[in-house]
Write an enzyme that holds these catalytic residues in place. Structure first.
Site, PDB file in Angstrom:
ATOM      1  N   LYS A  55       0.721  -1.249  -0.220  1.00 54.48           N
ATOM      2  CA  LYS A  55      -0.008  -0.106   0.059  1.00 54.48           C
ATOM      3  C   LYS A  55       0.617   1.188  -0.001  1.00 54.48           C
ATOM      4  CE  LYS A  55      -2.576  -0.916   3.636  1.00 54.48           C
ATOM      5  NZ  LYS A  55      -3.320  -1.300   4.519  1.00 54.48           N
ATOM      6  N   THR A  56       1.712   1.359   0.994  1.00 50.92           N
ATOM      7  CA  THR A  56       2.494   2.704   1.126  1.00 50.92           C
ATOM      8  C   THR A  56       3.437   2.758  -0.051  1.00 50.92           C
ATOM      9  OG1 THR A  56       2.612   1.752   3.272  1.00 50.92           O
ATOM     10  CG2 THR A  56       3.823   3.800   2.937  1.00 50.92           C
ATOM     11  N   GLN A 271      -9.006  -4.400   7.826  1.00 48.45           N
ATOM     12  CA  GLN A 271      -8.177  -3.911   8.896  1.00 48.45           C
ATOM     13  C   GLN A 271      -8.850  -2.845   9.629  1.00 48.45           C
ATOM     14  OE1 GLN A 271      -3.774  -3.886   8.363  1.00 48.45           O
ATOM     15  NE2 GLN A 271      -3.972  -4.378   6.103  1.00 48.45           N
ATOM     16  N   ARG A 626       0.397 -10.221  10.540  1.00 48.32           N
ATOM     17  CA  ARG A 626       1.805  -9.445  10.688  1.00 48.32           C
ATOM     18  C   ARG A 626       2.777 -10.402  10.619  1.00 48.32           C
ATOM     19  NH1 ARG A 626       0.586  -5.248   9.431  1.00 48.32           N
ATOM     20  NH2 ARG A 626      -1.578  -6.220   8.992  1.00 48.32           N
TER      21      ARG A 626
END
Length: 762
Positions: A55-56, A271, A626
Site C-alpha cells: 500500500k505505502t 483492517q 503480521r
DNA sequence: TGCAGAGGACTTTTT
DNA sequence: GTCCTCTGCA
C-alpha cells in the site's frame, strides 16, 4: 520538520528539473495492479488492498510519479496519513524515489495538516492563532468542572462518558447546534454540555484534537474564498489507511477534493479496527457512490506472508459478513513464496505461566537457528497481558521492549511540567494553572482555590492574574500568602526572561521546574518511582534543549508529533498490543491469549454485539497477517487476571480457521499430553555469553517508564574516560562512576549524570 | 489543608 | 493485583 514553510510558497518558484522524467524508473518492480494504481492520475481512485500488498509503496510511488511527470508541483499535492511514523516513512521514500527536495509537499497526519490550516485562519472563528492543543486529561477536567457547576452528579454521569459522547459528535463533524438531544429520559443534556464545553475552550484559547478537524471544516464551509484557495491548491490528494478515517475527516476530504477530484484513497476494510474511536468503514463503501466515475483497484498479491498464514487469515475473516471481499495470494517470486510454507501452530496450555514459558522456549529455539530477537513479536489483546511476559523475559535474560501503554509525554510528571511551561507561555491557560498551582502543595486548598476562581470570574480575568492581584492585595492567609507571592514572582521574572534573546529557552524551563519546587517535590518523595520521574523530567529538558529553537515550537510538537520510538532499532523482542501492531511485520509472531472473554474481549461483545465481534475478528486478522514466516496461536485454560484465576474456553476464532492450515498441539499439562516439559525447563546458556547478568534493568527508571527498553547493555564494566554514546546527548567521556550512575562529559551537551542503562560504549 | 484508607474499575488508543 | 478517586477525620 518537513513542510513547515508551506504557506510561504508561491507559484513563481521554479520547478526542480531533477524531478522530471523519472517516471519509467519509478514504475520498475511494480506489479500490474500496483502500476495501474500509480499511473491512474485522472479522477477519483480507490485502492482496496489487503495486508502486505504494498500500500505505502503504491501511494508514495504515485506521489513521486505525479511530481516526476510535472502534473503538479510539490505544494499542490496533499498526502494524509494516520501516524507521524507513517508520514515520516513516506516522506523518506518519496525523497528517495525522486532524488530531489520534496520539502514543500503537504504530507502529514490529518491533525498536523489541519493545525497548519487552522493557525492561518483561526481569526475567522475568533480563535487566537497561538491556541493550545489540550490533551484528554485537560478535556476530562474541563468537563468535570462544567458538570459540577451544573450540579450534575459525576458519579452517575462520569466526565469521561460525557466527553466520549461529545467526541463522537466531533468525529461526525457535528457542531453543538446540529446536535439534538437524543437522551430524553435523562436530565442531562449532552448538546448543552457540548455547547458549554466549546465555549470554555474558546475562552481558554484552546482546541482539542477533534476541534482541529472540525474547526477547519467549519472555516471551509463558511468562507468561500478560503475553501477556493485550498481547492485550487490541492490538485492531488492521497489518503493512507482510508478505513480509519472518521466522518469529519471524510467531509474534509470531500470538500478539498471537489475542484480537481484527483483523490486517491488506499485502505483495507478488513483492517478497520478503530471504529470505537469514530472510524467509519462506511467511508470506503461510500466512496464509489460519492465520486462519479471513480475507479477501484484491488491489490491482492501479498508480498509478506507464506500461503498457509494467508489462507488461515482469509478463512478466519470470511466469517465476517460486512466486507468488500478480497482474497490474498502470495506474490510470485516474493520472499514469502520462497520461504518454507509452515502451518500455523496452535497450542493449548494450562495457564498463563506455561503460555509464557512455551513462547520463551520457541524464542530460544529460534535464536539457536540464529533468528534475531528483532524478528520476533508477541501481540497481545490487552496491555495487562504484557506483565507476565516481562517477568519471564527478565528471568531469562531476553532483551525485550514493550511498545504502547503510556507514552513519555502522557506521564503525570511530564504533563505537570508541560502545564508549568504552558502557564508561562500563556498566563490565561486556566487548565494549566489548576493542574499545577498546588503541586507541590502551596497551601491552596479547596476553599482558597474557590476564592481565586470566584475572584477571577467576577473580575473577568484569568486564574493566574487573579492570583497575582489577590497576592498584591494581601488576600491570602498562612502558607498560601508567602507561596502565592513567590509563585507570582517566579513567573513574572521568567516571563521577562522569555522575551530576552540572550537567555536560552531550556534554561528558563530548568529554572521554572527547579524554583517552583516541582523537582524538589519529587526529590522529597520516598516512593521508588520518584527517581525515575526526575530522570524523565531531565530527559524532557534535554529533549527541549536538543531539538527546539523555542518553547512555542516545542509545545506544538509535544501535542502533535512527539513519539518515542527513537530507540526502535535494538535487538529486542517486541511486545505490542494488536492495535499497536498494525502496519508492522515480523518473521515470527506469537499470538497468546486466544480465549473467549479475552479475545474476543467480553466487554466488547457486551457493549457492541455482532458488529463488535466482527471488529475483534478483524483484529485477529491483523494479528495473523503480521507474520511473515512462522506463527503461533496460544490459548490457556486458566489465567490469572484482575487478582483472580479465570477459566476460559479457547477463542472461537481458532475454530473459525480452516484446520488444514493449522498444526494443532495440545500442550495442556493436565490433559494427557505428549508435551515434554524438559524441553523448556532446561535452560540453555548460549545467550549468557554476550549479555551480562546484573539486574540493571530492574532499576526504577525502567520499572517506571512504560516504553521500556530492556536490552541489556553489552558492557557491564565502565571505566573513567571511556568514550560512550547516548541517544539524546550524543558522544562523551565518563568522568565519574558511582554504581549505576555515571557522570559523563558530553561533547555537545556538557556534563550530565546518566544511568548506565542509557549509554552504550562508543 | 492534607493524609490515610476504603471502594470500585480494570479493552483497544492516534493526534 | 493495581491504580485511581473519593471520603472522612486529624
Amino acid at each position: 520538520m518537513f513542510g513547515d514553510n508551506i504557506f510561504e510558497l508561491d507559484d513563481s518558484i521554479t520547478e526542480n528539473k531533477d524531478v522530471l522524467n523519472q517516471s519509467d524508473k519509478l514504475l520498475k518492480g511494480l506489479n500490474k495492479e500496483q502500476k495501474e494504481a500509480v499511473t491512474t492520475t485522472n479522477g477519483p481512485l480507490l485502492v482496496l488492498s489487503g495486508a502486505g500488498t504494498g500500500k505505502t509503496k503504491v501511494l508514495t510511488t504515485r506521489l513521486a510519479y505525479i511530481l516526476s511527470l510535472g502534473l503538479a508541483r510539490p505544494w499542490e499535492c496533499l498526502t494524509v496519513t494516520f501516524t507521524n511514523k507513517a508520514s515520516k516513512e513516506m516522506y523518506e521514500r518519496v525523497t528517495n524515489y525522486i532524488g530531489a527536495e520534496v520539502e514543500s509537499v503537504w504530507l502529514g497526519t490529518f491533525h498536523r495538516i489541519c493545525t497548519k490550516i487552522l493557525r492561518k485562519h483561526s481569526h475567522l472563528i475568533n480563535l487566537d492563532s497561538n491556541f493550545t492543543i489540550i490533551d484528554d486529561d485537560d478535556q476530562k477536567r474541563l468537563i468535570k468542572k462544567i458538570l459540577e457547576e451544573r450540579g450534575i452528579d459525576t458519579s452517575k454521569n462520569p466526565p469521561i462518558a460525557v466527553l466520549g459522547r461529545i467526541q463522537r459528535y466531533k468525529d461526525k463533524g457535528l457542531n453543538p447546534e446540529h446536535v439534538i438531544n437524543e437522551n430524553h429520559h435523562s436530565h442531562i443534556s449532552i448538546p448543552a454540555l457540548y455547547m458549554e464545553y466549546q465555549k470554555r475552550l474558546l475562552e481558554l484559547n484552546a482546541v482539542d484534537f477533534g476541534d482541529l478537524i472540525l474547526h477547519v471544516l467549519n472555516i471551509l464551509k463558511k468562507n468561500k474564498d478560503v475553501l477556493e484557495f485550498y481547492q485550487n491548491r490541492f490538485k492531488y490528494i492521497m489518503v493512507d489507511e482510508y478505513q480509519d478515517t472518521n466522518v469529519s475527516q471524510y467531509l474534509l476530504l470531500r470538500l478539498l477534493s471537489q475542484k480537481h477530484k484527483n483523490i486517491c484513497c488506499v485502505g483495507d476494510d478488513d483492517q478497520s479496527i478503530y471504529s470505537w474511536r469514530g472510524a467509519e468503514v462506511g467511508n470506503i463503501l461510500r466512496f464509489e457512490k460519492e465520486y462519479d466515475n471513480s475507479k477501484t483497484i484491488r491489490l491482492e498479491r501479498n508480498y509478506r506472508s507464506t500461503q498457509n498464514i494467508l489462507s488461515a487469515a482469509s478463512s478466519l475473516i470470511q466469517n465476517n459478513s460486512n466486507r468488500l471481499g478480497k482474497d490474498l495470494i502470495v506474490a510470485d517470486n516474493s520472499e514469502a513464496q520462497k520461504s518454507e510454507n509452515e502451518k500455523v501452530n496452535v497450542l493449548t496450555v494450562y495457564n498463563d505461566i506455561e503460555e509464557a514459558s512455551k513462547i520463551i522456549t520457541e524464542i530460544q529455539n529460534l535464536r539457536l537457528k540464529s533468528a534475531p530477537y528483532s524478528s520476533m513479536a508477541i501481540l497481545v489483546r490487552t496491555a495487562a497481558q504484557t506483565r507476565k511476559f516481562e517477568e519471564e523475559f527478565i528471568s531469562h535474560n531476553i532483551p525485550y521492549k514493550v511498545i504502547g501503554g503510556l507514552k513519555f509525554y502522557e506521564r503525570a510528571e511530564i504533563r505537570d511540567a508541560l502545564a508549568y511551561i504552558r502557564l508561562l507561555v500563556l498566563s490565561s491557560d486556566n487548565l494549566a494553572f489548576e493542574r499545577i498551582i498546588n503541586k507541590p502543595t502551596r497551601g491552596f486548598g479547596k476553599a482558597t482555590l474557590q476564592n481565586i476562581y470566584q475572584y477571577a470570574n467576577q473580575n473577568r480575568m484569568s486564574f493566574y492574574n487573579a492570583l497575582k492581584e489577590m497576592s498584591k492585595l494581601n488576600m491570602f492567609k498562612g502558607k498560601a500568602k508567602s507561596q502565592a507571592a513567590m509563585f507570582v514572582e517566579l513567573y513574572e521574572e521568567l516571563k521577562i526572561a522569555l522575551k530576552d534573546d540572550n537567555i536560552e529557552h531550556y534554561e528558563i524551563i530548568s529554572h521554572l521546574l527547579e524554583d517552583s519546587g516541582y523537582i524538589k517535590m519529587w526529590e522529597n518523595e520516598k516512593t521508588p518511582d520518584a527517581k525515575g520521574r526526575i530522570e524523565n523530567l531531565n530527559e524532557l529538558t534535554g529533549v527541549i534543549r536538543e531539538n527546539f529553537e523555542n518553547i512555542y515550537g516545542f509545545l506544538e510538537h509535544v501535542s502533535l508529533v512527539m513519539d518515542n520510538d527513537s530507540n526502535d532499532n535494538g535487538e529486542t523482542v517486541s511486545i505490542i498490543t494488536l492495535h499497536g501492531a498494525k502496519g508492522l511485520e515480523f518473521d515470527n509472531v506469537f499470538l497468546p491469549g486466544w480465549e473467549e472473554g479475552l479475545f474476543p474481549h467480553s466487554k466488547t461483545l457486551d457493549e457492541g454485539g455482532l458488529e463488535a465481534l466482527e471488529e475483534e475478528r478483524r483484529l485477529a486478522y491483523v494479528g495473523i497477517t503480521r507474520a511473515k514466516k512462522k506463527l503461533w496461536i496460544l490459548s490457556s485454560s486458566t489465567r490469572f487476571l484482575y487478582g483472580q484465576y479465570q477459566n476460559n474456553n479457547p477463542s472461537r476464532f481458532i475454530s473459525e480457521i480452516s484446520p488444514e492450515f493449522l498444526n494443532i498441539k495440545n500442550n495442556n499439562s493436565h490433559s494427557n499430553s505428549s508435551y515434554n516439559y524438559n524441553e523448556y525447563q532446561e535452560e540453555p546458556n548460549y545467550y549468557n555469553k554476550s549479555y551480562n547478568n546484573n539486574d540493571s534493568w530492574g532499576n526504577n527508571f525502567f520499572a517506571n517508564k512504560k516504553v521500556k527498553e530492556k536490552a541489556v547493555s553489552s558492557n557491564s564494566t565502565w571505566s573513567i574516560n571511556q568514550r560512550v554514546f547516548h541517544q539524546k546527548f550524543g558522544y562523551g567521556r565518563i568522568v565519574t562512576i558511582s554504581g549505576e550512575k555515571l557522570e559523563i562529559s558530553f561533547e555537545k551537551a556538557g556534563l550530565k549524570k546518566i544511568m548506565a542503562n542509557f549509554i552504550e560504549a562508543a
